[in-house]
Scaffold this motif. Structure first.
Motif, PDB file in Angstrom:
ATOM      1  N   GLN A  78       0.894  -1.163   0.000  1.00 30.45           N
ATOM      2  CA  GLN A  78       0.000   0.000   0.000  1.00 30.45           C
ATOM      3  C   GLN A  78       0.930   1.209   0.000  1.00 30.45           C
ATOM      4  O   GLN A  78       1.495   1.571   1.024  1.00 30.45           O
ATOM      5  CB  GLN A  78      -0.890   0.008   1.250  1.00 30.45           C
ATOM      6  CG  GLN A  78      -1.915   1.141   1.226  1.00 30.45           C
ATOM      7  CD  GLN A  78      -2.503   1.441   2.602  1.00 30.45           C
ATOM      8  OE1 GLN A  78      -1.906   1.165   3.636  1.00 30.45           O
ATOM      9  NE2 GLN A  78      -3.676   2.057   2.594  1.00 30.45           N
ATOM     10  N   GLY A  83      -5.839   5.259   4.453  1.00 34.91           N
ATOM     11  CA  GLY A  83      -6.833   4.865   5.446  1.00 34.91           C
ATOM     12  C   GLY A  83      -6.939   3.360   5.583  1.00 34.91           C
ATOM     13  O   GLY A  83      -6.524   2.603   4.703  1.00 34.91           O
ATOM     14  N   THR A  84      -7.525   2.940   6.705  1.00 32.69           N
ATOM     15  CA  THR A  84      -7.619   1.501   6.987  1.00 32.69           C
ATOM     16  C   THR A  84      -8.499   0.778   5.967  1.00 32.69           C
ATOM     17  O   THR A  84      -8.241  -0.372   5.614  1.00 32.69           O
ATOM     18  CB  THR A  84      -8.163   1.271   8.414  1.00 32.69           C
ATOM     19  OG1 THR A  84      -9.334   2.085   8.602  1.00 32.69           O
ATOM     20  CG2 THR A  84      -7.149   1.644   9.474  1.00 32.69           C
ATOM     21  N   GLU A 157     -15.465   7.944  14.276  1.00 32.68           N
ATOM     22  CA  GLU A 157     -14.090   8.221  14.693  1.00 32.68           C
ATOM     23  C   GLU A 157     -14.059   9.436  15.620  1.00 32.68           C
ATOM     24  O   GLU A 157     -14.861  10.367  15.464  1.00 32.68           O
ATOM     25  CB  GLU A 157     -13.199   8.472  13.463  1.00 32.68           C
ATOM     26  CG  GLU A 157     -12.963   7.239  12.615  1.00 32.68           C
ATOM     27  CD  GLU A 157     -12.359   6.095  13.412  1.00 32.68           C
ATOM     28  OE1 GLU A 157     -11.246   6.240  13.936  1.00 32.68           O
ATOM     29  OE2 GLU A 157     -13.013   5.046  13.530  1.00 32.68           O
ATOM     30  N   ASN A 172     -14.034   0.843  19.391  1.00 33.46           N
ATOM     31  CA  ASN A 172     -13.673  -0.104  18.342  1.00 33.46           C
ATOM     32  C   ASN A 172     -12.212  -0.502  18.524  1.00 33.46           C
ATOM     33  O   ASN A 172     -11.330   0.351  18.551  1.00 33.46           O
ATOM     34  CB  ASN A 172     -13.861   0.596  16.988  1.00 33.46           C
ATOM     35  CG  ASN A 172     -13.356  -0.234  15.832  1.00 33.46           C
ATOM     36  OD1 ASN A 172     -13.436  -1.457  15.862  1.00 33.46           O
ATOM     37  ND2 ASN A 172     -12.849   0.441  14.807  1.00 33.46           N
TER      38      ASN A 172
HETATM   39  C1  UD1 Z   1      -8.379   2.828  13.996  1.00 33.72           C
HETATM   40  C2  UD1 Z   1      -9.893   2.767  13.846  1.00 33.72           C
HETATM   41  C3  UD1 Z   1     -10.549   3.161  15.163  1.00 33.72           C
HETATM   42  C4  UD1 Z   1     -10.067   2.257  16.278  1.00 33.72           C
HETATM   43  C5  UD1 Z   1      -8.545   2.282  16.344  1.00 33.72           C
HETATM   44  C6  UD1 Z   1      -8.054   1.252  17.311  1.00 33.72           C
HETATM   45  C7  UD1 Z   1     -10.329   3.369  11.540  1.00 33.72           C
HETATM   46  C8  UD1 Z   1     -10.776   4.421  10.613  1.00 33.72           C
HETATM   47  N1  UD1 Z   1     -10.288   3.690  12.819  1.00 33.72           N
HETATM   48  O1  UD1 Z   1      -8.073   4.188  14.260  1.00 33.72           O
HETATM   49  O2  UD1 Z   1     -11.957   3.071  15.056  1.00 33.72           O
HETATM   50  O3  UD1 Z   1     -10.623   2.665  17.510  1.00 33.72           O
HETATM   51  O4  UD1 Z   1      -7.971   1.970  15.060  1.00 33.72           O
HETATM   52  O5  UD1 Z   1      -6.671   1.413  17.485  1.00 33.72           O
HETATM   53  O6  UD1 Z   1     -10.076   2.259  11.114  1.00 33.72           O
HETATM   54  N2  UD1 Z   1      -2.940   1.400   8.485  1.00 33.72           N
HETATM   55  C9  UD1 Z   1      -2.506   0.979   7.244  1.00 33.72           C
HETATM   56  N3  UD1 Z   1      -2.785   1.717   6.159  1.00 33.72           N
HETATM   57  C10 UD1 Z   1      -3.510   2.880   6.226  1.00 33.72           C
HETATM   58  C11 UD1 Z   1      -3.939   3.298   7.488  1.00 33.72           C
HETATM   59  C12 UD1 Z   1      -3.659   2.548   8.596  1.00 33.72           C
HETATM   60  O7  UD1 Z   1      -1.860  -0.060   7.137  1.00 33.72           O
HETATM   61  O8  UD1 Z   1      -3.735   3.490   5.176  1.00 33.72           O
HETATM   62  C13 UD1 Z   1      -2.634   0.608   9.663  1.00 33.72           C
HETATM   63  C14 UD1 Z   1      -1.722   1.374  10.603  1.00 33.72           C
HETATM   64  O9  UD1 Z   1      -0.393   1.055  10.360  1.00 33.72           O
HETATM   65  C15 UD1 Z   1      -2.169   0.904  11.962  1.00 33.72           C
HETATM   66  C16 UD1 Z   1      -3.626   0.508  11.767  1.00 33.72           C
HETATM   67  O10 UD1 Z   1      -3.808   0.362  10.368  1.00 33.72           O
HETATM   68  O11 UD1 Z   1      -1.486  -0.258  12.352  1.00 33.72           O
HETATM   69  C17 UD1 Z   1      -4.577   1.508  12.339  1.00 33.72           C
HETATM   70  O12 UD1 Z   1      -4.400   2.742  11.711  1.00 33.72           O
HETATM   71  P1  UD1 Z   1      -4.466   4.095  12.482  1.00 33.72           P
HETATM   72  O13 UD1 Z   1      -4.281   5.186  11.535  1.00 33.72           O
HETATM   73  O14 UD1 Z   1      -3.581   4.050  13.674  1.00 33.72           O
HETATM   74  O15 UD1 Z   1      -5.992   4.078  12.947  1.00 33.72           O
HETATM   75  P2  UD1 Z   1      -6.573   4.802  14.182  1.00 33.72           P
HETATM   76  O16 UD1 Z   1      -6.711   6.247  13.874  1.00 33.72           O
HETATM   77  O17 UD1 Z   1      -5.864   4.433  15.409  1.00 33.72           O
END
Ligand code: UD1
Ligand code: CA
Length: 458
Positions: A78, A83-84, A157, A172
């Protein structure tokens, strides 16, 4: 190992940078109990025997793939972290069309297989299952918004939440299980018109509700399972948590720990009955301690086996060694890889042994170096004795046969063999083979000049 539905597929998100670690190492490569965070997550996922195991990587992708080499992992890139939801979407083409998708996080290392199994079961194959948790301080997490009937309506969020929504304490964890086909459709329809301009995985919840797909909620078996690592402080705190759990397991199995908060197991430690371990010991790789082994304070053991009744005294370092029963090692001994010590061997303070074998009952009790040597049984090696095994280019072997007595401060210049039952006098420099039996000495004669005067300052 029980295998769940054959159509389970796991996606692990590990593309993030981990800005708050302030480190050049990708976040998921930071070690917990000696293994990268991501390796813990992969290990938990494997316990569910998934059909496919996809890891989404971005920041430091190359380093992550090299460090966590695993034949059963499909790596998905990616490039930009949008975003997730976008991250999970990248994995979709690598998954089968049917079954359940379980989403995990490379920085949530303590997640347990039983929690995951329950979540996957809840999803069934046609439902969306969320892993949520009530926490005292929900700041920063997505909140579980429910309708008037208490049914899950959506996840909001923190940054998009109203004050009322921010007051919700059910959060979550991020981990969810969803039907593969539906998830793909929901992800493709995601929009990023939110406070962070990201494609939120969490928006699939509202999509499921809109379609009338049932949303199930499960909680982690232990509260710490869902904790993530965003900073060094969180990493240190999860490390302690992990170590306390391991210490608790050792205590439960009958091991005596002088202080369960002062032991670190970075690998697998197998213990027999009546093993006792004093404070500040570190076990790395695979270590096995047989019945009645006692480990003194401040020892480090790595990839080694210790026989029944053996005592490892304080400040000893043992690496890649096999130690027999009723041996006594240390204090302050260093046992290096390739060493095999038979039963009843004594290795004392400031003795270094490398790639050598010691037969039954042999001793090197003080200040010695024994490298690349075969030492027979009932041999005694005196203080200050060293094997000179290195000529500057090559290593050579020293053979010391059974029942040999070597005095103090002897140099054995390898390659050399000392025959059975030989005695070598103190201070000898042995450059050629010593025959069995007899006394061998090479030191200069002792003379005294009775009229000698000490020099005086002019
Ligand atoms: C996310 C959740 C939130 C939850 C929290 C728990 C979403 C939108 N929000 O928020 O509801 O309470 O986790 O910790 O999902 N990642 C990728 N690629 C991306 C974005 C993120 O691989 O494009 C990975 C990050 O490396 C990380 C994880 O996904 O390990 C979570 O991403 P992060 O941006 O930290 O989400 P939160 O804002 O914490
Ligand atoms: Ca996070």
């Amino acid at each position: 190992m029980t295998s769940s539905a054959p159509s389970l597929q796991v996606v692990v998100l590990a593309a993030g940078q981990g800005k708050r670690m302030y480190s050049s190492l990708p976040k998921v490569l930071h070690p917990l109990a000696g293994r990268p965070l991501l390796a813990h997550v992969i290990a938990a996922a494997r316990l569910l025997s998934p059909r496919h195991l996809c890891v989404v990587v971005g920041h430091g992708a190359q380093a992550v793939r090299e460090r966590v080499a695993a034949a059963d992992v499909v790596w998905v890139g990616q490039e930009r972290q949008l975003g997730t939801g976008h991250a999970v979407l990248q994995a979709m083409p690598h998954l089968e069309d049917e079954g359940t998708v379980l989403v995990l996080y490379g920085d949530v290392p303590l997640i347990g297989a039983e929690t995951l199994r329950a979540l996957v079961d809840a999803a069934g194959g046609d439902r969306l299952a969320l892993l949520t948790q009530e926490i005292a301080d929900p700041k920063g997490y997505g909140r579980i918004a429910r309708d008037a009937n208490g049914r899950v309506a959506r996840i909001v969020e923190e940054k998009d939440a109203t004050d009322a929504e921010r007051a919700i304490r059910e959060v979550n964890t991020g981990i969810l299980a969803a039907p593969r086909r539906k998830l793909a459709a929901w992800l493709s329809a995601l929009r990023n018109d939110n406070a962070q301009g990201e494609y939120y995985l969490t928006d699939v919840v509202a999509a499921a509700v809109a379609e009338g797909v049932a949303v199930e909620v499960r909680h982690p078996r232990a509260a710490h399972e869902s904790l993530g690592v965003n900073s060094m402080a969180e990493l240190a705190s999860l490390e302690r948590r992990f170590q306390m759990n391991q210490a608790a397991r050792l205590l439960e199995s009958g091991v005596t720990l002088a202080d369960p908060s002062r032991i670190d197991v970075r690998g697998e430690l197998a213990c027999g009955r009546d093993v006792s371990i004093d404070v500040n010991c570190i076990f790395e790789g695979r270590v096995s301690l047989a019945d009645g082994v006692h480990i003194g304070a401040n020892c480090i053991l790595r990839d080694s086996t210790v026989g029944a009744g053996t005592e490892i005294r304080p400040f000893t370092l043992v690496e890649g060694a096999v130690i027999g029963a009723n041996a006594r090692i240390g204090p302050y001994a260093r046992i290096r890889p390739g060493t095999q010590l038979a039963d009843d061997v004594h290795i004392g303070n400031f003795v270094e042994v490398k790639a050598s074998t010691f037969g039954r009952g042999s001793k090197a009790n003080h200040l010695a170096y024994v490298g690349d040597s075969s030492v027979g049984s009932a041999v005694n090696i005196g203080a200050g004795t060293i094997t000179c095994n290195y000529d500057g280019a090559n290593k050579h072997r020293t053979v010391i046969e059974d029942d040999v007595q070597i005095g103090s401060d002897v140099q054995l210049v390898a390659p050399v063999t000392v025959g059975k039952g030989a005695t070598i006098a103190a201070g000898a420099t042995i450059v050629k083979d010593v025959p069995p039996g007899g006394l061998t000495l090479t030191e200069a004669k002792q003379v005294t000049d009775p009229g000698w005067k000490r020099p005086r300052k002019k």
